[in-house]
Scaffold this active site. Structure first.
Site, PDB file in Angstrom:
ATOM      1  N   LYS A  14     -10.361  14.287 -45.141  1.00 11.72           N
ATOM      2  CA  LYS A  14     -11.770  14.152 -45.574  1.00 11.72           C
ATOM      3  C   LYS A  14     -12.526  15.456 -45.285  1.00 11.72           C
ATOM      4  CE  LYS A  14     -13.774  11.078 -47.060  1.00 11.72           C
ATOM      5  NZ  LYS A  14     -14.001  10.593 -48.446  1.00 11.72           N
ATOM      6  N   TYR A  26      -6.301  11.329 -41.593  1.00 14.48           N
ATOM      7  CA  TYR A  26      -7.395  10.860 -42.456  1.00 14.48           C
ATOM      8  C   TYR A  26      -8.602  11.791 -42.348  1.00 14.48           C
ATOM      9  CZ  TYR A  26     -11.658   8.255 -43.626  1.00 14.48           C
ATOM     10  OH  TYR A  26     -12.895   7.895 -44.111  1.00 14.48           O
ATOM     11  N   THR A  34     -17.311  10.888 -44.180  1.00 12.63           N
ATOM     12  CA  THR A  34     -17.294  10.119 -42.930  1.00 12.63           C
ATOM     13  C   THR A  34     -17.726  10.956 -41.720  1.00 12.63           C
ATOM     14  OG1 THR A  34     -15.716   9.138 -41.362  1.00 12.63           O
ATOM     15  CG2 THR A  34     -14.816  10.698 -42.893  1.00 12.63           C
ATOM     16  N   ASP A  35     -18.185  10.276 -40.670  1.00 11.63           N
ATOM     17  CA  ASP A  35     -18.525  10.978 -39.427  1.00 11.63           C
ATOM     18  C   ASP A  35     -17.271  11.461 -38.694  1.00 11.63           C
ATOM     19  OD1 ASP A  35     -17.568   8.492 -38.575  1.00 11.63           O
ATOM     20  OD2 ASP A  35     -19.263   8.045 -37.250  1.00 11.63           O
ATOM     21  N   GLU A  36     -16.094  10.933 -39.107  1.00 13.97           N
ATOM     22  CA  GLU A  36     -14.865  11.259 -38.362  1.00 13.97           C
ATOM     23  C   GLU A  36     -14.484  12.731 -38.490  1.00 13.97           C
ATOM     24  OE1 GLU A  36     -11.809   8.275 -38.517  1.00 13.97           O
ATOM     25  OE2 GLU A  36     -13.245   6.711 -39.027  1.00 13.97           O
TER      26      GLU A  36
HETATM   27  P1  NAD Z   1     -11.407   1.600 -49.463  1.00 20.50           P
HETATM   28  O1  NAD Z   1     -10.073   2.036 -48.965  1.00 20.50           O
HETATM   29  O2  NAD Z   1     -11.840   0.201 -49.256  1.00 20.50           O
HETATM   30  O3  NAD Z   1     -11.511   1.884 -51.042  1.00 20.50           O
HETATM   31  C1  NAD Z   1     -11.040   3.053 -51.630  1.00 20.50           C
HETATM   32  C2  NAD Z   1     -10.993   2.846 -53.144  1.00 20.50           C
HETATM   33  O4  NAD Z   1     -10.569   4.079 -53.738  1.00 20.50           O
HETATM   34  C3  NAD Z   1      -9.996   1.769 -53.591  1.00 20.50           C
HETATM   35  O5  NAD Z   1     -10.597   0.941 -54.557  1.00 20.50           O
HETATM   36  C4  NAD Z   1      -8.839   2.562 -54.178  1.00 20.50           C
HETATM   37  O6  NAD Z   1      -8.157   1.866 -55.219  1.00 20.50           O
HETATM   38  C5  NAD Z   1      -9.565   3.795 -54.716  1.00 20.50           C
HETATM   39  N1  NAD Z   1      -8.691   4.974 -54.832  1.00 20.50           N
HETATM   40  C6  NAD Z   1      -7.815   5.461 -53.903  1.00 20.50           C
HETATM   41  N2  NAD Z   1      -7.205   6.547 -54.368  1.00 20.50           N
HETATM   42  C7  NAD Z   1      -7.704   6.782 -55.610  1.00 20.50           C
HETATM   43  C8  NAD Z   1      -7.490   7.783 -56.593  1.00 20.50           C
HETATM   44  N3  NAD Z   1      -6.595   8.768 -56.393  1.00 20.50           N
HETATM   45  N4  NAD Z   1      -8.189   7.717 -57.749  1.00 20.50           N
HETATM   46  C9  NAD Z   1      -9.070   6.715 -57.969  1.00 20.50           C
HETATM   47  N5  NAD Z   1      -9.318   5.735 -57.084  1.00 20.50           N
HETATM   48  C10 NAD Z   1      -8.646   5.774 -55.916  1.00 20.50           C
HETATM   49  O7  NAD Z   1     -12.431   2.627 -48.824  1.00 20.50           O
HETATM   50  P2  NAD Z   1     -13.947   2.397 -48.363  1.00 20.50           P
HETATM   51  O8  NAD Z   1     -13.954   1.899 -46.969  1.00 20.50           O
HETATM   52  O9  NAD Z   1     -14.671   1.643 -49.410  1.00 20.50           O
HETATM   53  O10 NAD Z   1     -14.458   3.904 -48.324  1.00 20.50           O
HETATM   54  C11 NAD Z   1     -15.055   4.526 -49.476  1.00 20.50           C
HETATM   55  C12 NAD Z   1     -15.411   5.954 -49.131  1.00 20.50           C
HETATM   56  O11 NAD Z   1     -16.315   5.973 -48.041  1.00 20.50           O
HETATM   57  C13 NAD Z   1     -14.210   6.800 -48.698  1.00 20.50           C
HETATM   58  O12 NAD Z   1     -14.361   8.085 -49.236  1.00 20.50           O
HETATM   59  C14 NAD Z   1     -14.311   6.824 -47.179  1.00 20.50           C
HETATM   60  O13 NAD Z   1     -13.743   8.014 -46.656  1.00 20.50           O
HETATM   61  C15 NAD Z   1     -15.810   6.791 -46.989  1.00 20.50           C
HETATM   62  N6  NAD Z   1     -16.274   6.185 -45.732  1.00 20.50           N
HETATM   63  C16 NAD Z   1     -15.827   4.963 -45.335  1.00 20.50           C
HETATM   64  C17 NAD Z   1     -16.330   4.394 -44.159  1.00 20.50           C
HETATM   65  C18 NAD Z   1     -15.903   3.014 -43.695  1.00 20.50           C
HETATM   66  O14 NAD Z   1     -16.310   2.595 -42.621  1.00 20.50           O
HETATM   67  N7  NAD Z   1     -15.136   2.263 -44.470  1.00 20.50           N
HETATM   68  C19 NAD Z   1     -17.285   5.076 -43.405  1.00 20.50           C
HETATM   69  C20 NAD Z   1     -17.730   6.335 -43.861  1.00 20.50           C
HETATM   70  C21 NAD Z   1     -17.222   6.872 -45.034  1.00 20.50           C
HETATM   71  P1  TYD Z   2     -11.008   0.964 -37.833  1.00 25.64           P
HETATM   72  O1  TYD Z   2     -11.686  -0.245 -38.363  1.00 25.64           O
HETATM   73  O2  TYD Z   2      -9.586   1.214 -38.215  1.00 25.64           O
HETATM   74  O3  TYD Z   2     -11.941   2.218 -38.200  1.00 25.64           O
HETATM   75  P2  TYD Z   2     -11.861   3.770 -37.706  1.00 25.64           P
HETATM   76  O4  TYD Z   2     -10.548   4.021 -37.085  1.00 25.64           O
HETATM   77  O5  TYD Z   2     -12.054   4.489 -38.998  1.00 25.64           O
HETATM   78  O6  TYD Z   2     -12.997   3.943 -36.744  1.00 25.64           O
HETATM   79  O7  TYD Z   2     -11.080   0.908 -36.257  1.00 25.64           O
HETATM   80  C1  TYD Z   2     -12.301   0.825 -35.562  1.00 25.64           C
HETATM   81  C2  TYD Z   2     -12.009   0.911 -34.089  1.00 25.64           C
HETATM   82  O8  TYD Z   2     -11.277  -0.253 -33.706  1.00 25.64           O
HETATM   83  C3  TYD Z   2     -11.115   2.094 -33.737  1.00 25.64           C
HETATM   84  O9  TYD Z   2     -11.532   2.610 -32.476  1.00 25.64           O
HETATM   85  C4  TYD Z   2      -9.735   1.503 -33.632  1.00 25.64           C
HETATM   86  C5  TYD Z   2     -10.001   0.088 -33.133  1.00 25.64           C
HETATM   87  N1  TYD Z   2      -9.037  -0.950 -33.570  1.00 25.64           N
HETATM   88  C6  TYD Z   2      -8.465  -1.816 -32.629  1.00 25.64           C
HETATM   89  O10 TYD Z   2      -8.751  -1.743 -31.415  1.00 25.64           O
HETATM   90  N2  TYD Z   2      -7.586  -2.765 -33.074  1.00 25.64           N
HETATM   91  C7  TYD Z   2      -7.229  -2.884 -34.390  1.00 25.64           C
HETATM   92  O11 TYD Z   2      -6.373  -3.749 -34.728  1.00 25.64           O
HETATM   93  C8  TYD Z   2      -7.834  -1.984 -35.353  1.00 25.64           C
HETATM   94  C9  TYD Z   2      -7.495  -2.078 -36.811  1.00 25.64           C
HETATM   95  C10 TYD Z   2      -8.745  -1.043 -34.887  1.00 25.64           C
END
Ligand code: NAD
Ligand code: TYD
Length: 353
Positions: free
Chosen positions: A163, A159, A133-135
């Site tokens: 990561k 988080y 992630t960019d975070e």
């Molecule tokens: P998500 O929370 O929707 O899905 C995570 C999945 O991982 C779930 O299916 C969960 O059951 C599985 N999981 C959790 N712990 C596990 C373990 N110990 N062993 C096996 N499986 C396990 O997450 P997402 O949003 O799909 O994100 C996927 C990846 O992309 C993550 O690594 C996250 O850090 C990264 N990412 C997410 C975003 C975003 O905006 N959602 C952006 C950039 C990077």
């Molecule tokens: P989120 O979807 O939780 O992603 P991330 O924290 O990984 O960026 O949140 C996106 C942005 O929205 C973040 O700045 C937090 C804000 N946010 C709210 O303002 N209200 C909400 O109920 C949630 C879940 C997030």
């Protein structure tokens, strides 16, 4: 040929497997623990696809992972599995350390043992791709340049710290052991199968249910938004052509304050499914207490992946958000499935009554 992917019952992973199998004959072994975020309904479209093999299990379970590697002989392992929600990491960081740090370490060790014994040509071609992630880069001021791959890591939440730790482990396994790794750092995704604890699906479903749309603080925190299929295509491209040991930042050039995101979403809903009483959805916006340690701005400089690998996002925020709203409106059964049980408990804990 086969690839082993982890965490693909979650949001991005389930989109990835579907995108992958729609354009490749290469089978996918999907290892997922099925935490609260893992949902087999995300994979319903693949029920009859022999190219998708689902295994329930933990990335930290070395004997299981070693068995899967020996049995399926994948040419690559892609690690999507993680605890992914910042607010949950604030309430309970332990699971984040367990999966994102210790789990990634164990996965790396299982993969290293398998990779070391491969014949030379297969060893050379093997890849471990880590999805991040960019975070990890921390927060930006309004006039700072966007995150390039050279930006130092300054994670601020449990988080992002977990990561960042996993990214460092992946890097070290390359430098120390020669494991052929690739790392991607992407901005905020949105699209189908997004669990409604995150901003966009939460606001969408609350709007339709006539509930408040919670904005943390002043709503001026900025995120870069990328449609999930664009992220999936980028990962496939990095796997195909990325340079071993390198990291690639992936973003949509869509920097937006949260309030603007929510207003855009409300406007699309006003058009596609207007409220029966004629009131605009934006009237449901409610300001709530800010997230502790809330990062103010993320932004991605995606020029490296664009220049070196020829990837570009296909969706703008406007086209992607419209597709997303349409998907949620036409997939009511999926929505009902995820908005029960454990999800309700989380909403109670985070937002109170
Ligand atoms: P998500 O929370 O929707 O899905 C995570 C999945 O991982 C779930 O299916 C969960 O059951 C599985 N999981 C959790 N712990 C596990 C373990 N110990 N062993 C096996 N499986 C396990 O997450 P997402 O949003 O799909 O994100 C996927 C990846 O992309 C993550 O690594 C996250 O850090 C990264 N990412 C997410 C975003 C975003 O905006 N959602 C952006 C950039 C990077
Ligand atoms: P989120 O979807 O939780 O992603 P991330 O924290 O990984 O960026 O949140 C996106 C942005 O929205 C973040 O700045 C937090 C804000 N946010 C709210 O303002 N209200 C909400 O109920 C949630 C879940 C997030």
């Amino acid at each position: 040929m086969t690839i082993l992917v982890t965490g693909c019952a979650g949001f991005i992973g389930s989109n990835f497997v579907q995108t992958w199998l729609s354009s490749s004959n290469e089978a996918v072994v999907n290892l997922d623990k099925l935490t609260y975020a893992g949902n087999l309904a995300n994979l319903d479209a693949l029920k009859d696809d022999p190219g998708h093999i689902f295994i329930r299990g933990d990335i930290g379970d070395r004997s299981l992972v070693s068995k899967l590697l020996a049995e399926h002989q994948p040419r690559a392992v892609l690690n999507f599995a993680a605890e992914s929600h910042v607010d949950r990491s604030i309430h309970g960081p332990g699971d984040f350390i367990e999966t994102n740090v210790v789990g990634t370490f164990n996965l790396l060790e299982s993969v290293r043992a398998f990779w070391q014994d491969l014949p030379p040509a297969e060893k050379e071609a093997f890849r471990f791709l880590h999805v991040s992630t960019d975070e990890v880069y921390g927060t930006l001021s309004p006039f700072d340049p966007p995150f390039a791959e050279t930006k130092n890591y300054e994670p601020n939440s449990p988080y992002s710290a977990s990561k960042a730790a996993s990214d460092h482990l992946v890097r070290a396994w390359h430098h120390t052991y020669g494991l052929p790794v690739l790392t991607t750092n992407c901005s905020n995704n949105y699209g189908p199968y997004h669990f409604p604890e995150k901003l966009i699906p939460l606001v969408l479903l609350n709007a339709l249910a006539g509930k408040p749309l919670p904005i943390y603080g002043d709503g001026q925190q900025v995120r870069d938004w990328l449609y999930v299929e664009d992220h999936c295509r980028a990962i496939a491209r990095v796997l195909e052509a990325g340079k071993v040991g390198e990291t690639y930042n992936i973003g949509g050039w869509n920097e937006k304050p949260n309030l603007e995101v929510v207003n855009t979403l409300c406007a699309v809903l006003d058009e596609l499914k207007p409220r029966l009483d004629g009131i605009r959805y934006a009237e449901q916006i409610t300001y709530v207490k800010d997230r502790p340690g809330h990062d103010r701005r993320y932004a991605i400089d995606a020029r490296k992946i664009e220049r070196d690998l020829g990837w570009k996002p296909q969706e703008t925020f406007e086209t992607g958000i419209r597709k997303t709203v349409q998907w949620y409106l036409t997939n009511q059964a999926w929505v009902e499935g995820v908005t029960s049980g454990a999800y309700r408990q989380w909403v109670g804990k985070q937002y109170g009554a």
